[in-house]
Design a protein around this motif. Sequence first.
Motif, mmCIF file in Angstrom:
data_model
loop_
_atom_site.group_PDB
_atom_site.id
_atom_site.type_symbol
_atom_site.label_atom_id
_atom_site.label_comp_id
_atom_site.label_asym_id
_atom_site.label_seq_id
_atom_site.Cartn_x
_atom_site.Cartn_y
_atom_site.Cartn_z
ATOM 1 N N ARG A 123 0.805 -1.122 0.055
ATOM 2 C CA ARG A 123 -0.125 -0.086 0.056
ATOM 3 C C ARG A 123 0.843 1.460 0.109
ATOM 4 O O ARG A 123 1.335 1.559 0.909
ATOM 5 C CB ARG A 123 -0.744 -0.115 1.451
ATOM 6 N N PRO A 124 1.062 1.898 -1.190
ATOM 7 C CA PRO A 124 1.754 2.958 -1.027
ATOM 8 C C PRO A 124 1.349 4.322 -0.518
ATOM 9 O O PRO A 124 -0.089 4.297 -0.555
ATOM 10 C CB PRO A 124 2.278 3.293 -2.638
ATOM 11 N N GLU A 125 1.923 5.228 0.203
ATOM 12 C CA GLU A 125 1.263 6.447 0.839
ATOM 13 C C GLU A 125 2.216 7.377 0.111
ATOM 14 O O GLU A 125 3.661 7.644 0.537
ATOM 15 C CB GLU A 125 1.589 6.345 2.258
ATOM 16 N N LEU A 126 1.626 8.462 -0.868
ATOM 17 C CA LEU A 126 2.316 9.392 -1.438
ATOM 18 C C LEU A 126 2.262 10.444 -0.821
ATOM 19 O O LEU A 126 1.257 11.217 -0.851
ATOM 20 C CB LEU A 126 2.142 9.373 -2.889
ATOM 21 N N PHE A 127 3.345 11.296 -0.605
ATOM 22 C CA PHE A 127 3.271 12.712 -0.003
ATOM 23 C C PHE A 127 3.919 13.470 -1.073
ATOM 24 O O PHE A 127 5.205 13.215 -1.382
ATOM 25 C CB PHE A 127 4.200 12.654 1.311
ATOM 26 N N GLU A 128 3.356 14.811 -1.321
ATOM 27 C CA GLU A 128 3.963 15.615 -2.277
ATOM 28 C C GLU A 128 3.900 17.098 -1.425
ATOM 29 O O GLU A 128 3.294 17.645 -1.111
ATOM 30 C CB GLU A 128 2.861 15.906 -3.403
ATOM 31 N N SER A 129 5.105 17.415 -1.431
ATOM 32 C CA SER A 129 5.647 18.679 -0.655
ATOM 33 C C SER A 129 6.678 19.038 -1.272
ATOM 34 O O SER A 129 7.659 18.782 -1.923
ATOM 35 C CB SER A 129 5.692 18.368 0.827
ATOM 36 N N LEU A 130 7.309 20.157 -0.393
ATOM 37 C CA LEU A 130 8.432 20.765 -0.614
ATOM 38 C C LEU A 130 9.726 19.983 0.027
ATOM 39 O O LEU A 130 9.562 19.383 0.888
ATOM 40 C CB LEU A 130 8.849 22.275 0.188
ATOM 41 N N SER A 131 10.822 19.900 -0.733
ATOM 42 C CA SER A 131 11.937 19.098 -0.541
ATOM 43 C C SER A 131 12.333 19.226 0.869
ATOM 44 O O SER A 131 12.702 18.194 1.690
ATOM 45 C CB SER A 131 13.041 19.114 -1.532
ATOM 46 N N GLY A 132 12.560 20.441 1.354
ATOM 47 C CA GLY A 132 12.948 20.654 2.849
ATOM 48 C C GLY A 132 12.088 19.964 3.904
ATOM 49 O O GLY A 132 12.497 19.442 4.979
ATOM 50 N N TYR A 133 10.845 20.138 3.675
ATOM 51 C CA TYR A 133 9.571 19.557 4.349
ATOM 52 C C TYR A 133 9.856 17.861 4.466
ATOM 53 O O TYR A 133 9.608 17.080 5.367
ATOM 54 C CB TYR A 133 8.295 19.711 4.121
ATOM 55 N N LEU A 134 10.030 17.324 3.261
ATOM 56 C CA LEU A 134 10.233 15.882 2.992
ATOM 57 C C LEU A 134 11.525 15.405 3.854
ATOM 58 O O LEU A 134 11.468 14.235 4.178
ATOM 59 C CB LEU A 134 10.214 15.789 1.445
ATOM 60 N N HIS A 135 12.678 16.184 3.787
ATOM 61 C CA HIS A 135 13.684 15.989 4.645
ATOM 62 C C HIS A 135 13.469 15.777 5.885
ATOM 63 O O HIS A 135 13.823 14.817 6.746
ATOM 64 C CB HIS A 135 14.782 16.866 4.136
ATOM 65 N N GLU A 136 12.489 16.733 6.471
ATOM 66 C CA GLU A 136 12.213 16.717 7.862
ATOM 67 C C GLU A 136 11.396 15.322 8.304
ATOM 68 O O GLU A 136 11.548 14.763 9.250
ATOM 69 C CB GLU A 136 11.542 17.917 8.161
ATOM 70 N N LEU A 137 10.414 14.797 7.276
ATOM 71 C CA LEU A 137 9.836 14.037 7.369
ATOM 72 C C LEU A 137 10.625 12.522 7.524
ATOM 73 O O LEU A 137 10.355 11.548 8.063
ATOM 74 C CB LEU A 137 8.658 13.636 6.330
ATOM 75 N N ILE A 138 11.664 12.612 6.726
ATOM 76 C CA ILE A 138 12.775 11.596 6.397
ATOM 77 C C ILE A 138 13.172 11.456 8.133
ATOM 78 O O ILE A 138 13.426 10.226 8.634
ATOM 79 C CB ILE A 138 13.572 11.560 5.413
ATOM 80 N N ALA A 139 13.772 12.460 8.508
ATOM 81 C CA ALA A 139 14.524 12.575 9.628
ATOM 82 C C ALA A 139 13.531 12.029 10.771
ATOM 83 O O ALA A 139 13.972 11.288 11.836
ATOM 84 C CB ALA A 139 14.916 13.668 9.730
ATOM 85 N N ARG A 140 12.227 12.308 10.696
ATOM 86 C CA ARG A 140 11.211 11.821 11.764
ATOM 87 C C ARG A 140 10.689 10.588 11.515
ATOM 88 O O ARG A 140 9.990 10.107 12.423
ATOM 89 C CB ARG A 140 10.175 13.000 11.781
#
Length: 310
Positions: A123-140
């Motif tokens: 089940r893919p969950e796709l998030f589209e956003s600014l790259s800086g925010y995506l980096h933050e989500l990866i870190a969390r």
Amino acid sequence: MSTPTLKQLRFFVAAVDWGSLSRAASHLNVAQPALSQQIAQLEASLRNELLTRTPRGVYPTEAGDRFYRHARTILRQVEGAVADLTGPVKVIGRVAIGLPTSVATILAHPLLGAILNRYPGIRPELFESLSGYLHELIARHRLELAVLYRDRSSPGLTVRPILREELFLVTKAGSMPAASITMRAVSQLPLVMPSPTHTLRTMIEAAFAQEGFALNVIADVDSLPTMRKVAASGLAATILPVSALSGIDDAQRPAMIRIVEPAITRPLGLCYAADQPFVGPTALVADLMVAEMRRLVESGAWGGAVLAEP
């Protein structure tokens, strides 16, 4: 102190991901009181408040943010263990993927198709956003995978370089007869660009500054569709990769002029948290993402892009 259950971990992670107890309950197909009770029991067993409740939703406390990272990792490890035993025929699990908007315009649809056709149990969950925010989500650990504008790893982040995109001047069709334009000439044009904190903006400003030029930005616009419309109308130009214009009808498509002396490129890499278990569905989806990006470049569908050295 009692040991948290997998159900409690799953409910807590869903509450953080959705930012709302009601939306999390709907997503999990459970009653909201039952979800709230499980989270309250979890907080009591840990002797820590994990969520801050507000009329507009919930968000993790400092302790909750730390516990979220552990909980997400544990759940992914369990899913990976199950997937490992079920064999290659049936892989089950969720994979959260982050894509910057300009990348999503060209990659999101074929990527979802590849995942669902190849691994219907994922089940893919796709998030589209600014790259800086995506980096933050990866870190969390809220995302397993993300495409970011990076080509080298850093502390806590593993990067697999995939390609480089050339950036073009985007302007009204027919307004410039030349096929190319110098960076000096671009610096004299009125531009609409993303806000100064946006990765694309900082990257382009750095490239211009290195050559001794500054951007003539007349408006900060954090909306790809708006930037494209402004450029197509001739109100101002902008600077984007070819992928950012994917899906636009020819009648509405603005002109793309190659920037020279020098050219500007940006890297794209597949990124994930360095301490994240890279097994099961996550590893399979990562391989599909790389394969799909390579296919789009090699077929010419991802214009202005070249593959990174293997």
